[in-house]
Write a protein that holds these residues in place. Sequence first.
Motif, mmCIF file in Angstrom:
data_model
loop_
_atom_site.group_PDB
_atom_site.id
_atom_site.type_symbol
_atom_site.label_atom_id
_atom_site.label_comp_id
_atom_site.label_asym_id
_atom_site.label_seq_id
_atom_site.Cartn_x
_atom_site.Cartn_y
_atom_site.Cartn_z
ATOM 1 N N GLY A 43 0.755 -0.913 0.178
ATOM 2 C CA GLY A 43 -0.078 0.077 -0.006
ATOM 3 C C GLY A 43 0.860 1.123 0.076
ATOM 4 O O GLY A 43 1.870 1.386 0.805
ATOM 5 N N LEU A 44 0.482 2.293 -0.984
ATOM 6 C CA LEU A 44 1.331 3.331 -0.904
ATOM 7 C C LEU A 44 0.788 4.678 -0.410
ATOM 8 O O LEU A 44 1.449 5.562 0.095
ATOM 9 C CB LEU A 44 1.822 3.627 -2.370
ATOM 10 N N GLY A 45 -0.534 4.636 -0.045
ATOM 11 C CA GLY A 45 -1.056 5.919 0.312
ATOM 12 C C GLY A 45 -0.960 7.116 -0.436
ATOM 13 O O GLY A 45 -1.094 6.861 -1.636
ATOM 14 N N GLN A 46 -0.250 8.113 0.202
ATOM 15 C CA GLN A 46 0.044 9.178 -0.923
ATOM 16 C C GLN A 46 1.436 9.275 -1.219
ATOM 17 O O GLN A 46 1.987 10.232 -1.626
ATOM 18 C CB GLN A 46 -0.299 10.623 -0.306
ATOM 19 N N ARG A 47 2.332 8.198 -0.895
ATOM 20 C CA ARG A 47 3.858 8.030 -1.070
ATOM 21 C C ARG A 47 3.952 7.869 -2.554
ATOM 22 O O ARG A 47 3.075 7.261 -3.183
ATOM 23 C CB ARG A 47 4.257 6.997 -0.196
#
Length: 92
Positions: A43-47
């Motif tokens: 999972g990256l989120g906003q990265r």
Amino acid sequence: MPICRVKSGAVEERHNAKTNSINRSQTVGLDLGNGFELPFRVGLGQRPAYPPGEYDIDPQSFALSEYGDLVLKRYVDLVPLQAKAAPVAAKA
């Protein structure tokens, strides 16, 4: 030692209708040393996406479940293998 291999910087985006948000992830292969890779999602989120290369899982990404089992946190952080190798001081 297990190695995480990022083969592509491609990011998968899935729309969550319940929360009206977008879940971003990236597919990584986990090589356990037997010649086969197990694909899993990070999972990256906003990265930003991880660039292609070889990585290790950051120790901060591990946690214990409510039953004492070892688990990975929701957002796994990867550390480039080159960054883990400490430079060896030259002997005089």
